[in-house]
Scaffold this motif. Sequence first.
Motif, PDB file in Angstrom:
ATOM      1  N   ASP A 276      -6.851   5.829  -7.861  1.00 12.33           N
ATOM      2  CA  ASP A 276      -7.849   4.843  -7.428  1.00 12.33           C
ATOM      3  C   ASP A 276      -7.296   3.427  -7.535  1.00 12.33           C
ATOM      4  OD1 ASP A 276      -7.731   4.856 -10.157  1.00 12.33           O
ATOM      5  OD2 ASP A 276      -9.885   4.662 -10.481  1.00 12.33           O
ATOM      6  N   GLY A 277      -5.995   3.273  -7.263  1.00 10.38           N
ATOM      7  CA  GLY A 277      -5.366   1.959  -7.315  1.00 10.38           C
ATOM      8  C   GLY A 277      -5.892   1.019  -6.247  1.00 10.38           C
ATOM      9  N   ASN A 278      -5.424  -0.208  -6.253  1.00 12.99           N
ATOM     10  CA  ASN A 278      -5.991  -1.231  -5.375  1.00 12.99           C
ATOM     11  C   ASN A 278      -5.219  -1.446  -4.072  1.00 12.99           C
ATOM     12  OD1 ASN A 278      -3.811  -2.345  -6.810  1.00 12.99           O
ATOM     13  ND2 ASN A 278      -4.598  -4.399  -6.603  1.00 12.99           N
ATOM     14  N   VAL A 279      -4.074  -0.763  -3.891  1.00 11.79           N
ATOM     15  CA  VAL A 279      -3.306  -0.919  -2.647  1.00 11.79           C
ATOM     16  C   VAL A 279      -2.919   0.466  -2.125  1.00 11.79           C
ATOM     17  CG1 VAL A 279      -1.349  -2.013  -1.525  1.00 11.79           C
ATOM     18  CG2 VAL A 279      -2.378  -3.086  -3.517  1.00 11.79           C
ATOM     19  N   HIS A 280      -3.267   0.723  -0.880  1.00  9.51           N
ATOM     20  CA  HIS A 280      -2.991   2.031  -0.266  1.00  9.51           C
ATOM     21  C   HIS A 280      -1.992   1.852   0.874  1.00  9.51           C
ATOM     22  CE1 HIS A 280      -3.770   6.210   0.640  1.00  9.51           C
ATOM     23  NE2 HIS A 280      -3.965   5.903   1.910  1.00  9.51           N
ATOM     24  N   PHE A 281      -0.813   2.438   0.734  1.00 11.73           N
ATOM     25  CA  PHE A 281       0.211   2.392   1.772  1.00 11.73           C
ATOM     26  C   PHE A 281       0.088   3.659   2.615  1.00 11.73           C
ATOM     27  CE2 PHE A 281       1.793  -0.344  -1.542  1.00 11.73           C
ATOM     28  CZ  PHE A 281       2.394  -1.389  -0.858  1.00 11.73           C
ATOM     29  N   LYS A 282       0.142   3.503   3.932  1.00 10.88           N
ATOM     30  CA  LYS A 282      -0.050   4.632   4.833  1.00 10.88           C
ATOM     31  C   LYS A 282       0.943   4.547   5.988  1.00 10.88           C
ATOM     32  CE  LYS A 282      -3.802   7.146   7.125  1.00 10.88           C
ATOM     33  NZ  LYS A 282      -5.261   7.143   7.377  1.00 10.88           N
TER      34      LYS A 282
ATOM     35  N   PHE B 266       8.977   6.057  -6.096  1.00 12.25           N
ATOM     36  CA  PHE B 266       7.645   6.137  -5.499  1.00 12.25           C
ATOM     37  C   PHE B 266       7.671   7.027  -4.242  1.00 12.25           C
ATOM     38  CE2 PHE B 266       6.203   1.774  -7.306  1.00 12.25           C
ATOM     39  CZ  PHE B 266       6.127   2.343  -8.572  1.00 12.25           C
ATOM     40  N   LYS B 267       7.639   8.335  -4.456  1.00  9.13           N
ATOM     41  CA  LYS B 267       7.610   9.282  -3.342  1.00  9.13           C
ATOM     42  C   LYS B 267       6.209   9.332  -2.745  1.00  9.13           C
ATOM     43  CE  LYS B 267      11.243  12.208  -5.300  1.00  9.13           C
ATOM     44  NZ  LYS B 267      11.586  13.573  -5.798  1.00  9.13           N
ATOM     45  N   MET B 268       6.128   9.251  -1.425  1.00  8.23           N
ATOM     46  CA  MET B 268       4.838   9.283  -0.747  1.00  8.23           C
ATOM     47  C   MET B 268       4.391  10.725  -0.524  1.00  8.23           C
ATOM     48  SD  MET B 268       5.322   6.111   1.950  1.00  8.23           S
ATOM     49  CE  MET B 268       3.550   5.918   2.214  1.00  8.23           C
TER      50      MET B 268
ATOM     51  N   LYS C 107      -2.184  15.098   6.687  1.00 10.37           N
ATOM     52  CA  LYS C 107      -2.324  15.527   8.076  1.00 10.37           C
ATOM     53  C   LYS C 107      -1.916  14.426   9.043  1.00 10.37           C
ATOM     54  CE  LYS C 107      -6.046  18.850   7.227  1.00 10.37           C
ATOM     55  NZ  LYS C 107      -7.453  19.210   7.552  1.00 10.37           N
ATOM     56  N   GLU C 108      -2.129  13.173   8.636  1.00 13.29           N
ATOM     57  CA  GLU C 108      -1.825  12.044   9.512  1.00 13.29           C
ATOM     58  C   GLU C 108      -0.415  11.512   9.338  1.00 13.29           C
ATOM     59  OE1 GLU C 108      -4.767   9.080   8.882  1.00 13.29           O
ATOM     60  OE2 GLU C 108      -6.356  10.213   9.883  1.00 13.29           O
ATOM     61  N   GLY C 109       0.221  11.824   8.214  1.00 12.28           N
ATOM     62  CA  GLY C 109       1.561  11.289   7.966  1.00 12.28           C
ATOM     63  C   GLY C 109       1.882  11.281   6.490  1.00 12.28           C
ATOM     64  N   TRP C 110       2.021  10.063   5.919  1.00 11.96           N
ATOM     65  CA  TRP C 110       2.416   9.914   4.522  1.00 11.96           C
ATOM     66  C   TRP C 110       1.588   8.811   3.876  1.00 11.96           C
ATOM     67  CZ3 TRP C 110       6.300  13.204   2.711  1.00 11.96           C
ATOM     68  CH2 TRP C 110       6.968  13.937   3.700  1.00 11.96           C
ATOM     69  N   GLU C 111       1.197   9.000   2.597  1.00 10.83           N
ATOM     70  CA  GLU C 111       0.352   8.032   1.915  1.00 10.83           C
ATOM     71  C   GLU C 111       0.763   7.897   0.447  1.00 10.83           C
ATOM     72  OE1 GLU C 111      -3.729   9.064   2.289  1.00 10.83           O
ATOM     73  OE2 GLU C 111      -3.737   9.026   4.487  1.00 10.83           O
ATOM     74  N   LEU C 112       0.471   6.733  -0.108  1.00 16.03           N
ATOM     75  CA  LEU C 112       0.665   6.499  -1.543  1.00 16.03           C
ATOM     76  C   LEU C 112      -0.208   5.335  -1.972  1.00 16.03           C
ATOM     77  CD1 LEU C 112       2.215   7.220  -4.152  1.00 16.03           C
ATOM     78  CD2 LEU C 112       3.884   5.461  -3.535  1.00 16.03           C
ATOM     79  N   THR C 113      -0.923   5.509  -3.084  1.00 15.86           N
ATOM     80  CA  THR C 113      -1.779   4.463  -3.623  1.00 15.86           C
ATOM     81  C   THR C 113      -1.177   3.933  -4.919  1.00 15.86           C
ATOM     82  OG1 THR C 113      -3.742   5.516  -2.680  1.00 15.86           O
ATOM     83  CG2 THR C 113      -4.111   3.888  -4.399  1.00 15.86           C
TER      84      THR C 113
END
Length: 322
Positions: A154-160, A184-186, A190-196
Amino acid sequence: MKRLILHITVIAITFVSLGTYSQNNAFKGYTIEGDSVVFTFDVRDYSKFTQEYTGQVLDFTDFEIENVVVSGEFNLWSRDHWKMNRVNEHLYQLKKSLQDFDDEFSYEFKFVINNAYWAEPSKEDPNITKAAKNGRKIRDVYNLKMYTAFPKKDGNVHFKLKGYHDARKVVLAGSFNKWHESLFKMKKTKEGWELTLQMKPNIYQYRFIVDGHWMEDPHNTNKTPNEYGEYNSVVDIKEYTAFKLRGYTNAEKVILAGSFNNWNEHEFVMRKMDYGWKYVVPLSGGKHHYKFIVDGEWIVDPNNEVKEYDGNGHINSVCMVK
């Protein structure tokens, strides 16, 4: 709390308020709790230690611990300055204020036993890197590291990053983790790659590493040239900051002006409150100069003792955002 979301097709920047937060044991060795760093040494996490002067690596078994010290770049690798408190037979802890660290908040550090033996953390911990050369007494061993950002659900920055479904691994690297190529592995979606991530207010540069290939965020228009003739993407994490002027309740109009709005004399009209005046503005991390304009008269903040001269000989109040 709002999150800043970075999309591959559109970048939507939402100003966030960090306040205080908990790291929730993201890495061994320390946690961030509120406005403090809590260092934790657990005897059960270590099996080896190195004698500082001889470099001999010994087993931790049957070693009698008299004291444990936190030693790192933040205290010039002192062997006795940051002594930890014993919690029980296994745990030692030391709490330090975030104010004891500079804005970069990225350091190498280790635990020292009996002021002379370096505890060697497990290489399985994701927060271990090869030590930089810190002088003859600190040998080429593994060290724990602290970064300005860490993964948090529930961090404050979401990389997508959308697409790249055939990629085997995508890594997020940036100035917030010293451009680490594997930390920091993403996560694949279904849409691609994400990391918060949980990140402090500041301006950061970053890139994606797709199966070893470095690339900018192609749909983030905020970018800057790098030394390789390419571009790094840029993200600006801001924190809502409340400016308050107590008193002056008889004033008709109060303006907030500062380095953050080019000293505009009309833009930030403060709201009248029971105690005086208030204005909330999102600010990037770092130092900001400001003043109040009360019915046309410029004044420093009477309730803020931190002041500095600017380049023109004027005295301004100072606000630090960390």
